[in-house]
Design a protein around this motif. Structure first.
Motif, PDB file in Angstrom:
ATOM      1  N   GLY A   1       0.797  -1.218   0.000  1.00  0.00           N
ATOM      2  CA  GLY A   1       0.000   0.000   0.000  1.00  0.00           C
ATOM      3  C   GLY A   1       0.830   1.268   0.000  1.00  0.00           C
ATOM      4  O   GLY A   1       0.454   2.267   0.632  1.00  0.00           O
ATOM      5  N   ARG A   2       1.928   1.258  -0.738  1.00  0.00           N
ATOM      6  CA  ARG A   2       2.803   2.435  -0.802  1.00  0.00           C
ATOM      7  C   ARG A   2       3.532   2.461  -2.130  1.00  0.00           C
ATOM      8  O   ARG A   2       3.491   1.488  -2.883  1.00  0.00           O
ATOM      9  CB  ARG A   2       3.814   2.417   0.347  1.00  0.00           C
ATOM     10  N   ASP A   3       4.173   3.579  -2.418  1.00  0.00           N
ATOM     11  CA  ASP A   3       4.924   3.723  -3.661  1.00  0.00           C
ATOM     12  C   ASP A   3       6.346   3.203  -3.482  1.00  0.00           C
ATOM     13  O   ASP A   3       7.039   3.604  -2.542  1.00  0.00           O
ATOM     14  CB  ASP A   3       4.981   5.193  -4.091  1.00  0.00           C
ATOM     15  N   ILE A   4       6.755   2.314  -4.379  1.00  0.00           N
ATOM     16  CA  ILE A   4       8.145   1.863  -4.429  1.00  0.00           C
ATOM     17  C   ILE A   4       8.540   1.857  -5.902  1.00  0.00           C
ATOM     18  O   ILE A   4       7.930   1.163  -6.713  1.00  0.00           O
ATOM     19  CB  ILE A   4       8.339   0.451  -3.826  1.00  0.00           C
ATOM     20  N   ALA A   5       9.538   2.631  -6.240  1.00  0.00           N
ATOM     21  CA  ALA A   5       9.968   2.758  -7.628  1.00  0.00           C
ATOM     22  C   ALA A   5      11.062   1.752  -7.946  1.00  0.00           C
ATOM     23  O   ALA A   5      11.813   1.334  -7.061  1.00  0.00           O
ATOM     24  CB  ALA A   5      10.479   4.174  -7.891  1.00  0.00           C
ATOM     25  N   TYR A   6      11.138   1.386  -9.218  1.00  0.00           N
ATOM     26  CA  TYR A   6      12.248   0.559  -9.696  1.00  0.00           C
ATOM     27  C   TYR A   6      13.077   1.390 -10.665  1.00  0.00           C
ATOM     28  O   TYR A   6      12.539   1.986 -11.604  1.00  0.00           O
ATOM     29  CB  TYR A   6      11.743  -0.699 -10.406  1.00  0.00           C
ATOM     30  N   VAL A   7      14.392   1.437 -10.430  1.00  0.00           N
ATOM     31  CA  VAL A   7      15.296   2.198 -11.279  1.00  0.00           C
ATOM     32  C   VAL A   7      16.293   1.242 -11.912  1.00  0.00           C
ATOM     33  O   VAL A   7      17.053   0.566 -11.208  1.00  0.00           O
ATOM     34  CB  VAL A   7      16.048   3.287 -10.469  1.00  0.00           C
ATOM     35  N   GLN A   8      16.282   1.188 -13.239  1.00  0.00           N
ATOM     36  CA  GLN A   8      17.171   0.299 -13.974  1.00  0.00           C
ATOM     37  C   GLN A   8      18.533   0.949 -14.178  1.00  0.00           C
ATOM     38  O   GLN A   8      18.638   2.115 -14.555  1.00  0.00           O
ATOM     39  CB  GLN A   8      16.544  -0.036 -15.324  1.00  0.00           C
ATOM     40  N   VAL A   9      19.602   0.198 -13.911  1.00  0.00           N
ATOM     41  CA  VAL A   9      20.968   0.605 -14.225  1.00  0.00           C
ATOM     42  C   VAL A   9      21.662  -0.563 -14.907  1.00  0.00           C
ATOM     43  O   VAL A   9      21.166  -1.690 -14.886  1.00  0.00           O
ATOM     44  CB  VAL A   9      21.757   1.016 -12.956  1.00  0.00           C
ATOM     45  N   THR A  10      22.817  -0.301 -15.505  1.00  0.00           N
ATOM     46  CA  THR A  10      23.584  -1.398 -16.089  1.00  0.00           C
ATOM     47  C   THR A  10      24.339  -2.130 -14.985  1.00  0.00           C
ATOM     48  O   THR A  10      24.521  -1.613 -13.877  1.00  0.00           O
ATOM     49  CB  THR A  10      24.589  -0.875 -17.117  1.00  0.00           C
ATOM     50  N   ALA A  11      24.802  -3.328 -15.301  1.00  0.00           N
ATOM     51  CA  ALA A  11      25.594  -4.083 -14.328  1.00  0.00           C
ATOM     52  C   ALA A  11      26.862  -3.332 -13.957  1.00  0.00           C
ATOM     53  O   ALA A  11      27.287  -3.337 -12.794  1.00  0.00           O
ATOM     54  CB  ALA A  11      25.930  -5.464 -14.893  1.00  0.00           C
TER      55      ALA A  11
END
Length: 279
Positions: A204-214
């Protein structure tokens, strides 16, 4: 033939880890006598201190092997092979190894267990659901943003409890699973972004996913003080296992346990109800 669990003593290495502590719980529920071994526990065991191995092994009928930091890390095959051979010398009959699905770096470690002379079962597992609820990624999840190098690759996240139940089935199931390499996944495919979104919905909250390279992720790890050799291994590991090779399901859990694996949504709901991801 089924092994009499009441007469079996099993050493569980990595007994405080994500899978290890669940192997302990599952083994105890099955009636096994369990030696829960860790660097600071009552049964002391340290991969870096071989003087701790014999006392942990002596008198055990079986051992579950979980190598830290990773089954495919530099030095893993040599250490696990030495441990497995010592186990056999001390009368340990059966070994299970926690391995990684789609990780060729782990094959030498698996081979070392095969060659030790014990009855063995290798358990190759996909990414654990619990990577998002325990360990180093949990702090980021609680802060509301996960940075990770997984791209949009689909992964068959598996609940660590299912892995543990399969390990115990291998230890107690007689000849059925001896000499087998078991491929374990969860019941459906998700990207890490989708998995984080399911967690956010359940919590019930906001959690973002941020993509980066290895490589970008490795640079960040280096800034946190992770040794260069370990960083290089992790970068290679992420580039290897997060390239889509694991984007398929297996029937391993159903074959061994006679039931479907736990769904990621159930994992997310249970953890959210327990307040795992509260800020």
């Amino acid at each position: 033939m089924t092994t009499n669990a009441a007469n079996m003593t099993v050493l569980v290495t990595g007994a405080t880890g994500r899978v290890g502590r669940r192997v302990v719980e599952s083994a105890e529920a099955a009636g096994l006598t369990v030696r829960a071994a860790s660097r600071s526990g009552a049964v002391r065991f340290d991969w870096a201190d071989r003087s701790t191995w014999a006392d942990a092994l002596r008198g055990a009928d079986a051992a579950h092997i979980a190598y830290l930091p990773d089954v495919g890390a530099p030095g893993a095959a040599e250490a696990v092979g030495a441990f497995a051979r010592q186990a056999v010398e001390l009368g340990v009959r059966r070994l299970t190894l926690l391995s990684a699905r789609g990780e060729p770096q782990a094959h030498a470690t698996e081979q070392a267990v095969w060659d030790a002379g014990a009855e063995w079962t290798v358990v190759r597992a996909s990414w654990f659901a619990q990577i998002l609820s325990e360990g180093p990624l949990l702090a980021e999840m609680r802060e509301g943003e996960l940075v990770f190098p997984s791209g949009e690759v689909l992964e068959p996240f598996i609940d660590a409890r299912d892995i543990a139940d399969v390990v115990v089935a291998a230890l107690t199931g007689g000849d059925r699973l001896i000499g087998r390499t078991l491929d374990l996944t969860g019941p459906r495919l998700l990207t890490f972004r989708q998995a984080v979104a399911e967690v956010a919905k359940a919590a019930g909250r906001d959690i973002a996913y941020v993509q980066v390279t290895a490589r970008e992720y490795g640079a960040a790890l280096a800034e946190f003080g992770i040794p260069a050799e370990e960083v290089e291994f992790l970068v290679e590991l992420f580039e290897t296992t997060l390239d889509g090779r694991n984007a398929m399901l297996s029937a391993g859990v159903r074959e061994v346990l006679g039931r479907e694996p736990r769904d990621f949504a159930d994992f997310a709901r249970e953890c959210a109800e327990a307040g795992v991801w509260k800020a």
